[in-house]
Design an enzyme around this catalytic site. Structure first.
Site, mmCIF file in Angstrom:
data_model
loop_
_atom_site.group_PDB
_atom_site.id
_atom_site.type_symbol
_atom_site.label_atom_id
_atom_site.label_comp_id
_atom_site.label_asym_id
_atom_site.label_seq_id
_atom_site.Cartn_x
_atom_site.Cartn_y
_atom_site.Cartn_z
ATOM 1 N N LYS A 116 43.053 27.166 32.420
ATOM 2 C CA LYS A 116 42.224 28.275 31.939
ATOM 3 C C LYS A 116 42.211 28.388 30.420
ATOM 4 O O LYS A 116 41.175 28.685 29.827
ATOM 5 C CB LYS A 116 42.726 29.581 32.542
ATOM 6 C CG LYS A 116 42.371 29.763 33.999
ATOM 7 C CD LYS A 116 42.560 31.230 34.380
ATOM 8 C CE LYS A 116 41.943 31.538 35.713
ATOM 9 N NZ LYS A 116 42.732 31.148 36.864
ATOM 10 N N GLU A 201 45.044 38.335 28.064
ATOM 11 C CA GLU A 201 43.631 38.638 27.922
ATOM 12 C C GLU A 201 43.484 40.152 27.910
ATOM 13 O O GLU A 201 44.268 40.846 28.576
ATOM 14 C CB GLU A 201 42.862 38.087 29.143
ATOM 15 C CG GLU A 201 41.726 37.165 28.781
ATOM 16 C CD GLU A 201 41.082 36.506 30.002
ATOM 17 O OE1 GLU A 201 40.917 35.287 29.973
ATOM 18 O OE2 GLU A 201 40.742 37.218 30.953
ATOM 19 N N HIS A 236 43.093 40.979 43.137
ATOM 20 C CA HIS A 236 42.345 39.945 42.414
ATOM 21 C C HIS A 236 41.855 38.830 43.321
ATOM 22 O O HIS A 236 41.526 37.746 42.863
ATOM 23 C CB HIS A 236 43.172 39.371 41.257
ATOM 24 C CG HIS A 236 43.857 40.429 40.448
ATOM 25 N ND1 HIS A 236 43.153 41.390 39.762
ATOM 26 C CD2 HIS A 236 45.163 40.725 40.258
ATOM 27 C CE1 HIS A 236 44.005 42.209 39.171
ATOM 28 N NE2 HIS A 236 45.220 41.843 39.463
ATOM 29 N N ARG A 293 34.240 23.142 42.114
ATOM 30 C CA ARG A 293 34.205 22.776 43.543
ATOM 31 C C ARG A 293 33.226 23.693 44.263
ATOM 32 O O ARG A 293 32.704 24.640 43.685
ATOM 33 C CB ARG A 293 35.591 22.971 44.148
ATOM 34 C CG ARG A 293 36.097 24.384 43.870
ATOM 35 C CD ARG A 293 37.348 24.725 44.618
ATOM 36 N NE ARG A 293 37.996 25.903 44.073
ATOM 37 C CZ ARG A 293 37.687 27.152 44.345
ATOM 38 N NH1 ARG A 293 36.692 27.411 45.177
ATOM 39 N NH2 ARG A 293 38.322 28.173 43.809
#
Ligand code: ADP
Ligand code: MG
Length: 496
Positions: A116, A201, A236, A293
């Site tokens: 990420k 973040e 999440h 994917r």
């Protein structure tokens, strides 16, 4: 087009891929673990080969075994599905090195988007907006993280660099909690991904998860198939997804689509992929990650565009150009997907295992069932507890919801505990009906969403008797001398 395909997966997605192959005239080759000998994907495929292992680590994750089976069975391509090896650059590389086509992106693209933090940096360079954040290789320097967190402003999200499936994520509301969150996120990430690296973040509150389906061929064409909204999440992880997003204006829709195409082009992406964004209430959006994917929720996009994404994957993997341009792609109506999990909402959503005695869904106009199980199958501890997906289409969101509710209320699944009633509660909530659900809604309203138990002791006893009687209960009360036993009476006593 390919002649045969090895499907390196199991469950509903393996079945979904087999169906696409059948339509394209591609011979299907299944692989299976010791727990899956009689699984649907094995029974439906033209050929099936054992992996001689039980756990994923001994079976669906063993690259060498899978390539060997592909070689000996003469497969000319491999479709990885989602999960397992689908985002392993090593697997994509090994497949191509064996001169077999990989139905997915290049190993390099998987590499670039797989971490990420690296993907964030790449997107910054490509001009794709990312959430303000902080990356450091030195996790022991807590002060640097604290400083950065204060600058970005609380609440902060600690995220795993190698993350997926909502794991290794912590929301931190103040400086005192940051260190503990970093330590526990690192521990979880190490366990789940073998990579403890984390980054920070800014935590976007009242956020929406909006993602864009993209697909690209090897001739330089990249298009998007509009967006999906997946804000209905628990911890999440997505539970309900829909397309299109009920909150985007046409102008915002066009902008997010174009941004996703730009993100894919930045890594020379070929095949189907999803660019995930986190959006604020006023429709501003930031890049989260790219999933390289096919995704669980791809059917909602198929229903609003009329395109078969899996067939398109085979087409571009075989070197063909996409059969359409951006301007040819239209959407109509609204689609919603519910993930049916073998888990117990009343027991902290713990997975539930056992034999499925009965699984039936009524045929309802506009409702599709993507499932890897049938009555009689076993749900084991070895694999993800998601057992089926119900996808409803309607001319409007309202119609799609009412069809979904009709399907769920008449769906029968006996033998394992599922989240079926929980899904019904969610769909019926005022917030979902009014499209006001953000990513924290489910976690914040868990108690209100918990279905009331309507199982009475009488029902339980009657069900147990019903289950036991046809098999014949061996009771010989007389010989045991119990003169009060109802089984010893000869007066015509019956259970009606
Ligand atoms: P994963 O790889 O686990 O899917 P993501 O980066 O896609 O990780 O994040 C998973 C979910 O966590 C998102 O769908 C969203 O609900 C939430 N999330 C991630 N980043 C943020 C953020 N910066 N602010 C608010 N929520 C976030
Ligand atoms: Mg994600």
């Amino acid at each position: 087009m390919f002649k045969s395909c090895l499907i390196a997966n199991r469950g509903e997605i393996a079945v979904r891929i087999i169906r696409a192959c059948n339509e394209l005239g591609i011979k299907t080759i299944a692989i299976y673990s010791n727990a899956d000998e009689n699984a649907q994907h094995v029974l439906l495929a033209d050929e099936a080969y054992p992996l001689d292992g039980l756990t994923p680590a001994e079976s669906y994750l063993v690259i060498d075994k899978i390539i060997e089976i592909a070689r000996t069975s003469g497969a000319d391509c491999i479709h990885p599905g989602y999960g397992f090896l689908s985002e392993s650059p090593d697997f994509a590389r090994a497949v191509r090195n064996a001169d077999i086509a990989f139905v997915g992106p290049s190993a390099d693209a998987i590499d670039l988007m797989g971490v990420k933090t690296a993907a964030r940096q790449l997107m910054d360079e490509a001009g794709v907006p990312t959430v303000p954040g902080f990356i450091s290789d030195d996790a022991s320097n807590i002060d640097a993280f604290l400083d950065a967190a204060r600058k970005i402003g609380f609440p902060i999200m600690v995220k795993a660099s190698g993350g997926g499936g909502g794991k290794g994520i912590r929301v931190v509301h103040n400086a005192e909690m940051l260190q503990d969150a970093i330590v526990s996120a690192r521990r979880e990430a190490e366990k789940a991904f073998g990579d403890p690296r984390i980054f920070l973040e800014k935590y976007i509150e009242s956020a929406r998860h909006i993602e864009v389906q993209v697909i690209a061929d090897s001739h330089g064409n990249t298009v998007h198939l509009f967006e999906r909204e997946c804000s209905t999440q628990r911890r999440h992880q997505k539970i309900i997804e829909e397309a299109p997003s009920p909150i985007l204006s046409d102008e915002q829709r066009q902008r997010i689509g174009e941004t996703a195409v730009k993100a894919a082009q930045a890594v020379n992406y070929v095949n189907a992929g999803t660019v995930e964004f986190i959006a604020t209430e006023n429709g501003q959006f930031y890049f989260l990650e790219m999933n390289t994917r096919l995704q669980v929720e791809h059917p909602v996009t198929e229903l609003i565009t009329g395109l078969d994404i899996v067939q398109l994957q085979f087409l571009v993997a075989s070197g063909e150009p996409l059969p359409m341009k951006q301007g040819d792609i239209e959407k109509t109506g609204h689609a919603i997907e519910c993930r049916l999990y073998a888990e117990d909402p009343r027991n902290n959503f713990l997975p539930s295992i056992g034999r499925i005695h009965q699984f039936d869904m009524p045929h309802i106009m506009g409702v599709r069932l993507d499932s890897g199980i049938v009555s009689g199958d076993e749900v084991t501890i070895h694999y993800d507890p998601m057992i089926a997906k119900i996808i409803a289409f309607g001319s409007t969101r309202k119609v799609a919801i009412s069809r979904m509710l009709e399907a769920l209320k008449h769906l029968v699944i006996l033998g394992v505990t599922t989240n079926l009633e929980f899904l019904v509660e969610l769909l019926q909530s005022e917030e979902f009906q009014n499209a006001q659900v953000n990513t924290s809604f489910v976690d914040q309203h868990l108690q209100d969403l918990m279905p009331e138990s309507n199982l009475t002791p009488e029902m339980l006893i009657a069900s147990a008797l019903f289950d036991a009687l046809p098999k014949g209960i061996e009771i010989n009360a007389e010989s045991e001398g119990d003169v009060y036993s109802p089984w010893a009476r000869n007066d015509g006593f019956k259970i009606g």
